[in-house]
Scaffold this motif. Structure first.
Motif, short mmCIF file in Angstrom:
data_model
loop_
_atom_site.label_atom_id
_atom_site.label_comp_id
_atom_site.label_asym_id
_atom_site.label_seq_id
_atom_site.Cartn_x
_atom_site.Cartn_y
_atom_site.Cartn_z
N SER A 67 0.84 -1.20 0.00
CA SER A 67 0.00 0.00 0.00
C SER A 67 0.87 1.25 0.00
O SER A 67 1.94 1.28 0.61
N GLY A 68 0.37 2.29 -0.69
CA GLY A 68 1.07 3.58 -0.69
C GLY A 68 1.86 3.84 -1.96
O GLY A 68 2.39 4.93 -2.15
N ALA A 69 1.90 2.85 -2.85
CA ALA A 69 2.71 2.98 -4.07
C ALA A 69 2.02 3.82 -5.13
O ALA A 69 0.79 4.00 -5.11
N SER A 70 2.82 4.34 -6.03
CA SER A 70 2.32 5.00 -7.23
C SER A 70 2.84 4.17 -8.40
O SER A 70 4.05 4.00 -8.55
N PHE A 137 -0.64 -10.23 -12.85
CA PHE A 137 0.34 -9.42 -13.57
C PHE A 137 1.06 -8.52 -12.58
O PHE A 137 0.72 -8.50 -11.38
N GLU A 138 2.06 -7.80 -13.04
CA GLU A 138 2.91 -7.02 -12.13
C GLU A 138 2.10 -6.00 -11.32
O GLU A 138 1.27 -5.29 -11.89
N ASP A 139 2.36 -5.94 -10.03
CA ASP A 139 1.71 -5.00 -9.10
C ASP A 139 0.21 -5.24 -8.93
O ASP A 139 -0.52 -4.36 -8.46
N ALA A 140 -0.28 -6.43 -9.30
CA ALA A 140 -1.73 -6.69 -9.29
C ALA A 140 -2.27 -7.13 -7.94
O ALA A 140 -3.48 -7.22 -7.76
N ALA A 141 -1.38 -7.42 -6.99
CA ALA A 141 -1.83 -7.83 -5.65
C ALA A 141 -1.37 -6.77 -4.65
O ALA A 141 -0.28 -6.85 -4.10
N VAL A 142 -2.20 -5.76 -4.46
CA VAL A 142 -1.83 -4.66 -3.56
C VAL A 142 -2.29 -5.04 -2.14
O VAL A 142 -3.36 -5.63 -1.97
N LEU A 143 -1.45 -4.71 -1.16
CA LEU A 143 -1.73 -5.17 0.21
C LEU A 143 -1.36 -4.11 1.23
O LEU A 143 -0.28 -3.52 1.17
N ASP A 215 -5.62 8.71 -11.17
CA ASP A 215 -6.54 8.35 -10.10
C ASP A 215 -5.80 7.96 -8.82
O ASP A 215 -4.70 7.40 -8.87
N ARG A 216 -6.47 8.27 -7.72
CA ARG A 216 -5.95 7.91 -6.40
C ARG A 216 -6.98 7.04 -5.70
O ARG A 216 -8.11 7.46 -5.45
N LEU A 217 -6.60 5.80 -5.40
CA LEU A 217 -7.50 4.83 -4.76
C LEU A 217 -7.23 4.81 -3.26
O LEU A 217 -6.08 4.86 -2.84
N SER A 218 -8.30 4.71 -2.51
CA SER A 218 -8.18 4.71 -1.06
C SER A 218 -9.24 3.76 -0.49
O SER A 218 -10.43 3.96 -0.73
N GLY A 219 -8.79 2.73 0.20
CA GLY A 219 -9.73 1.74 0.71
C GLY A 219 -9.57 1.53 2.20
O GLY A 219 -8.55 1.89 2.79
N ILE A 227 -5.80 1.20 2.81
CA ILE A 227 -4.92 0.93 1.67
C ILE A 227 -4.98 2.10 0.69
O ILE A 227 -6.05 2.72 0.53
N GLU A 228 -3.84 2.42 0.08
CA GLU A 228 -3.76 3.54 -0.86
C GLU A 228 -3.00 3.08 -2.10
O GLU A 228 -2.05 2.30 -2.01
N LEU A 229 -3.43 3.59 -3.25
CA LEU A 229 -2.72 3.30 -4.51
C LEU A 229 -2.95 4.46 -5.47
O LEU A 229 -4.08 4.95 -5.60
N SER A 230 -1.87 4.91 -6.12
CA SER A 230 -2.00 5.94 -7.15
C SER A 230 -1.58 5.37 -8.49
O SER A 230 -0.64 4.60 -8.58
N ILE A 231 -2.31 5.80 -9.55
CA ILE A 231 -2.04 5.32 -10.90
C ILE A 231 -1.47 6.47 -11.73
O ILE A 231 -2.03 7.58 -11.69
#
Ligand code: MN
Length: 235
Positions: A67-70, A137-143, A215-219, A227-231
């Motif tokens: 979590s937290g990656a871009s 695929f790469e980076d597809a399991a965010v934790l 986009d910025r995802l926040s769960g 959990i956070e993820l930026s695309i």
């Protein structure tokens, strides 16, 4: 220590643990398909627990992302989707475990994103082909970091939600899992000798949808974590 590798071995994938300097070495990543009725419905199908059994797919541990990656928008898709999920972290071995004994295998819980190339999944389904290109695929399991069960207690009900750019897209409760955590662990343990380090993504509620660069995802799952993820555009 092996000293005759032709090139350096990849590092062991790990997850952070809430309240600890120790990390959780990840062994395998199991994912449950269609485990909320409302999500099955939005995918144009339905689940009858009386006549159907759960099904699974796997993600390679090398595809784990904290979590937290871009990250870059992935290749070969035009329909990259978010799926927020409760993740169970296994801390003890078990094979053919009785449902009543599954709690003991649980080390803790995390929030996960089962990122999906939905267009490739639709193509795979149509052709009766495996889902690997869509799911693994790469980076597809965010934790997120794993919160030990000693801090959360057993999780059977909890609000689960996912926002994109601050707008809620997925919101449900983990009590709506079709096959609950005990049933999933018991069932999976008929097919695999579960091991400490195994992760189980338990399925996503309804509201899945596409994300784009910027986009910025926040769960979050109440009592478990965030959990956070930026695309971003591939550079
Ligand atoms: Mn999923």
């Amino acid at each position: 220590m092996v000293d005759n590798y032709l090139f350096p071995a990849r590092p062991q994938p790990t997850s952070a643990v809430v309240g600890s300097d120790s990390v959780f070495p990840v062994h395998r990543i199991f994912c449950v398909g269609r485990n909320y009725h409302a999500h099955a419905a939005e995918m144009g199908t339905s689940v009858d627990k009386a006549t159907m059994r759960p099904f699974y797919f796997n993600k390679h541990p090398a595809h784990l992302l904290a979590s937290g990656a871009s990250i870059d928008y992935p290749p070969q898709t035009a329909d990259y989707h978010h799926e927020v999920e409760l993740v169970v972290a296994i801390g003890k071995p078990g094979f053919e475990v009785a449902e009543a004994a599954t709690d003991d295998l649980i080390f803790g819980y995390a929030v996960g994103l089962d990122m999906t190339r939905r267009d490739l999944q639709a193509e795979a389904k149509k052709g009766g082909r495996p889902w690997d290109l869509a799911k693994d695929f790469e980076d597809a399991a965010v934790l997120s970091a794993i919160t030990p069960k000693s801090q959360t207690g057993l999780i059977t009900t909890a609000n689960i939600e996912l926002s994109v750019n601050g707008e809620i897209r997925q919101k449900s409760d983990v009590s709506k899992l079709i096959w609950n955590i005990a049933e999933i662990i018991a069932d999976l343990s008929k097919f695999y000798h579960l091991q400490p380090g195994d992760l189980i993504y338990t399925g996503t509620p309804d509201g899945v949808g596409p994300v784009v660069a910027g986009d910025r995802l926040s769960g979050k799952i109440d009592g478990v974590g965030t959990i956070e993820l930026s695309i971003k555009e591939p550079s």
